[in-house]
Design an enzyme around this catalytic site. Structure first.
Site, mmCIF file in Angstrom:
data_model
loop_
_atom_site.group_PDB
_atom_site.id
_atom_site.type_symbol
_atom_site.label_atom_id
_atom_site.label_comp_id
_atom_site.label_asym_id
_atom_site.label_seq_id
_atom_site.Cartn_x
_atom_site.Cartn_y
_atom_site.Cartn_z
ATOM 1 N N HIS A 159 0.820 -1.213 0.000
ATOM 2 C CA HIS A 159 0.000 0.000 0.000
ATOM 3 C C HIS A 159 0.854 1.264 0.000
ATOM 4 O O HIS A 159 0.349 2.353 -0.259
ATOM 5 C CB HIS A 159 -0.969 -0.003 1.190
ATOM 6 C CG HIS A 159 -0.322 0.188 2.527
ATOM 7 N ND1 HIS A 159 -0.035 -0.849 3.372
ATOM 8 C CD2 HIS A 159 0.078 1.302 3.177
ATOM 9 C CE1 HIS A 159 0.504 -0.395 4.478
ATOM 10 N NE2 HIS A 159 0.594 0.910 4.380
ATOM 11 N N ASP A 219 0.440 -7.668 1.271
ATOM 12 C CA ASP A 219 0.801 -6.273 1.512
ATOM 13 C C ASP A 219 2.323 -6.084 1.543
ATOM 14 O O ASP A 219 2.860 -5.403 2.416
ATOM 15 C CB ASP A 219 0.175 -5.765 2.805
ATOM 16 C CG ASP A 219 0.109 -4.233 2.847
ATOM 17 O OD1 ASP A 219 0.508 -3.601 1.860
ATOM 18 O OD2 ASP A 219 -0.329 -3.688 3.880
ATOM 19 N N SER A 239 4.844 2.221 8.092
ATOM 20 C CA SER A 239 4.533 1.125 7.177
ATOM 21 C C SER A 239 5.749 0.755 6.337
ATOM 22 O O SER A 239 6.401 1.620 5.753
ATOM 23 C CB SER A 239 3.376 1.520 6.253
ATOM 24 O OG SER A 239 2.198 1.690 6.980
#
Length: 620
Positions: free
Chosen positions: A180, A211, A289
């Site tokens: 993402h 992911d 992230s």
């Protein structure tokens, strides 16, 4: 001294315990303790007491400690010097004090002789931290420019925006980050810790299901002086973890620490899948992230990727564990070089909207199952007392399992591992985990041995594992959305990004009930089946009275069921009948004259500056 010499008790105050006589040095006699002053708490006795839990700080202990050179006694309460914090009281300013008494509990011996003007201890510098964890040098900051598809006007893209996240270097001149973090990218740049240079990166692979994304940098300068991270094993509960990255709140590297709180099958928000995950109590914020999570040996045990934001929860972060990471890397290495269209950044020759190869290397069983914890249910299904398993409720028509398994079959084991009545299998000592973990450990195209119970008889099958085909896909895999326009009616395919674009992050609450029902429960009957809707009507004279049609499913065209958007576009373009008749959901019907509708389409496209009546993928 006698107890009669103790001070009298005042109303509302506890009596002060008798003072213990200080060691006699020949300079003074014992004296009764003074009465407590109003507004002050009585001073505890000079002798150390097991009940005294107060640990004086070194500064306070040094200030309150009497000067050994003083020879005159003092019965009043000792006071700290009014001088600066780092200056000891001088003999000229200090009032006469009592001789030294035994040290207080928690105070250090000989504090009176410590020079308080000594330089303070400096905090640990980053160079010292790097010696403890040199792996932090492999953590990079990821800068990405995104250009998302515009589902309201699918013939163009939205305004581009920038984001920053984290990543880390692994072997083979590769960098891992979150999928993402580079979704719908147009340009990706990386910056190493302590560097002022941003290096252009190329996206090698994107795994939306797990992911994870893999990048590389062509510039040899980027790889100098950096050692790739090593992966550690799956941590245990309460193992210490340290999350390193570049979250919001600053530009430099950030370190947060915690412990592993839980290990189980988690819902991956970006991938809309369920895979193995770690729950930790270290803070994971926006920008973390893609950053690594280290164990106490400096080895990477996961990738930070999401956190739980809830009013009743605090410090709940989630990490992609090494088994999932290794599965993604090995899947990439098995596939070798790509032969299809590869997305490139702005330096490449191909447009950014070409699809990057996406790995669906995490297969699933295309079934829905039910727990068998009720004894009456097990008895009715013909299970023996020593048999355990789960009941198949439904099977995906497009799944390979549909050829051998049937509804109401009891799955007893998967690859020789028995499945419990609650759908779990042994994981580690004292732990159990959902049996979907066993499936996710396999690769797409591999076979698995499944034992089922059917009509009290055991059957064994070798099934081929495949990717799940959803009627409403979770991703459009980097491609622009498909569309087809006729007479101002904009036909599109429903996907999760489409729903999120139309109804926001809370689309599961705000979208139409029928679309949600199909999203949650409907199964594709064929591999190419799509859910086609009229997303909007571009107002023109030809479509008067149909303007309020919004996101309504198209069921049939001229009596023929609509299976996908390309089929619908082909039927409309080849239609020779007098009217175009669309059967819509909610028992609505749209009828247009064929010749007039096709003639009006070109004028409507020109009015709204639309380059084509259909997307490129429908023209092939």
């Amino acid at each position: 001294m006698d107890n009669n010499d103790a001070p009298k008790r005042k109303r509302g105050r506890k009596p002060k315990p008798p003072a213990v006589a200080a060691p006699d040095n020949g300079n003074h006699d014992s004296a009764p303790s003074p009465k407590p002053k109003r507004g002050r708490k009585p001073k505890p006795p000079a002798a150390a007491s097991p009940d005294n839990d107060h640990s004086a700080s070194p500064l306070a202990a040094a200030s309150d400690t009497p000067d050994p050179a003083s020879s005159s006694g003092h019965r009043g309460r000792g006071r700290k010097s009014r001088r600066g914090r780092h200056e000891p009281p001088s003999d000229a300013d200090a009032a006469p004090r009592a001789p030294p008494s035994p040290p207080r509990r928690g105070s250090q011996k000989g504090m009176a002789n410590i020079k308080l003007d000594a330089p303070a201890v400096e905090p640990l510098r980053w160079e010292q931290v790097a010696k403890v964890m040199p792996s932090m040098d492999a953590v990079v900051k990821v800068f990405c420019v995104h250009t998302e598809p515009n589902f309201s006007m699918p013939w163009q893209r939205k305004r581009q925006y920038s984001s920053s996240s984290s990543g880390f270097i692994i072997g083979g001149r590769r960098v891992l980050t979150n999928a993402h973090s580079v979704e719908h990218y147009t340009q990706v740049k990386l910056k190493k810790r302590g560097s002022d240079t941003k290096y252009l990166a190329t996206v090698l692979a994107i795994g939306n299901e797990c992911d994870i994304a893999m990048l590389t940098v062509d510039d040899d300068e980027f790889w100098k002086g950096v050692l790739p991270l090593e992966f550690g094993s799956l941590p245990a509960l309460q193992d210490a973890v340290t999350v390193v990255g570049y979250p919001i709140g600053g530009d430099t590297i950030s370190v947060t620490s915690g412990v592993v709180s839980r290990i189980e099958i988690l819902s991956y928000v970006h991938g809309s899948t369920e895979l193995l995950g770690l729950q930790i109590d270290a803070a994971i914020n926006s920008g973390n992230s893609g950053g690594p999570a280290f164990n106490d040996k400096g080895k990477c045990v996961g990738i930070a990727f999401q956190s739980l934001k809830h009013e009743d929860a605090e410090n709940i972060g989630y990490v992609i564990p090494t088994p999932v990471i290794n599965h993604f890397i090995q899947d990439y290495e098995k596939s070798g070089e790509y032969t299809g269209a590869v997305a490139t950044n702005s330096r490449g020759t191909k447009p950014f909207f070409y699809e990057t190869p996406h790995f669906g290397g995490f297969p699933i069983l295309g079934i829905e199952w039910q727990k068998m914890e009720n004894p009456d249910l097990r008895k009715a299904m013909g299970m023996k007392t020593d048999q355990k398993g789960v009941r198949i409720r439904r099977i995906e028509p497009t799944a390979p399992e549909s050829g051998c398994m049937q509804p109401s079959d009891i799955i007893l084991s998967f690859d020789g591992i028995d499945i419990a009545n609650d759908g779990t299998v042994p994981f580690r000592h004292g732990e159990r985990i959902g049996f979907s973990y066993l499936v996710s450990q396999k690769y797409t195209g591999e076979k698995a041995h499944v034992k089922v119970l059917r009509s009290s008889k055991i059957h064994e099958f070798k099934i081929k594992l495949a990717i799940h085909k959803k009627l409403i896909p979770a991703h459009i895999k980097g491609r622009p959305p498909s569309y087809y326009i006729v007479a101002g009616f904009v036909f599109m395919v429903v996907s999760v990004p489409f729903l999120r674009s139309e109804y926001g992050k809370d689309y599961e609450f705000d979208a139409p009930v029928k679309l949600l029902d199909k999203h949650l429960h409907a199964m594709a009957q064929s591999p190419d089946e799509q859910l086609v809707v009229v997303s909007q009507v571009l107002v023109a004279d030809i479509n008067i009275g149909y303007e309020e049609l919004v996101n309504t499913q198209v069921l049939a065209f001229n009596g023929k069921p609509v299976n996908n958007l390309k089929q619908l576009a082909t039927m409309v373009e080849d239609c020779k009948e007098e009217f175009l008749k669309f059967d819509m959901d909610y028992d609505q019907v749209v009828v247009l004259e064929t010749k007039t509708a096709k003639a009006a389409t070109q004028d409507i496209l020109a009015t709204h500056c639309i380059p084509s009546a259909m997307s490129d993928d429908l023209k092939a």
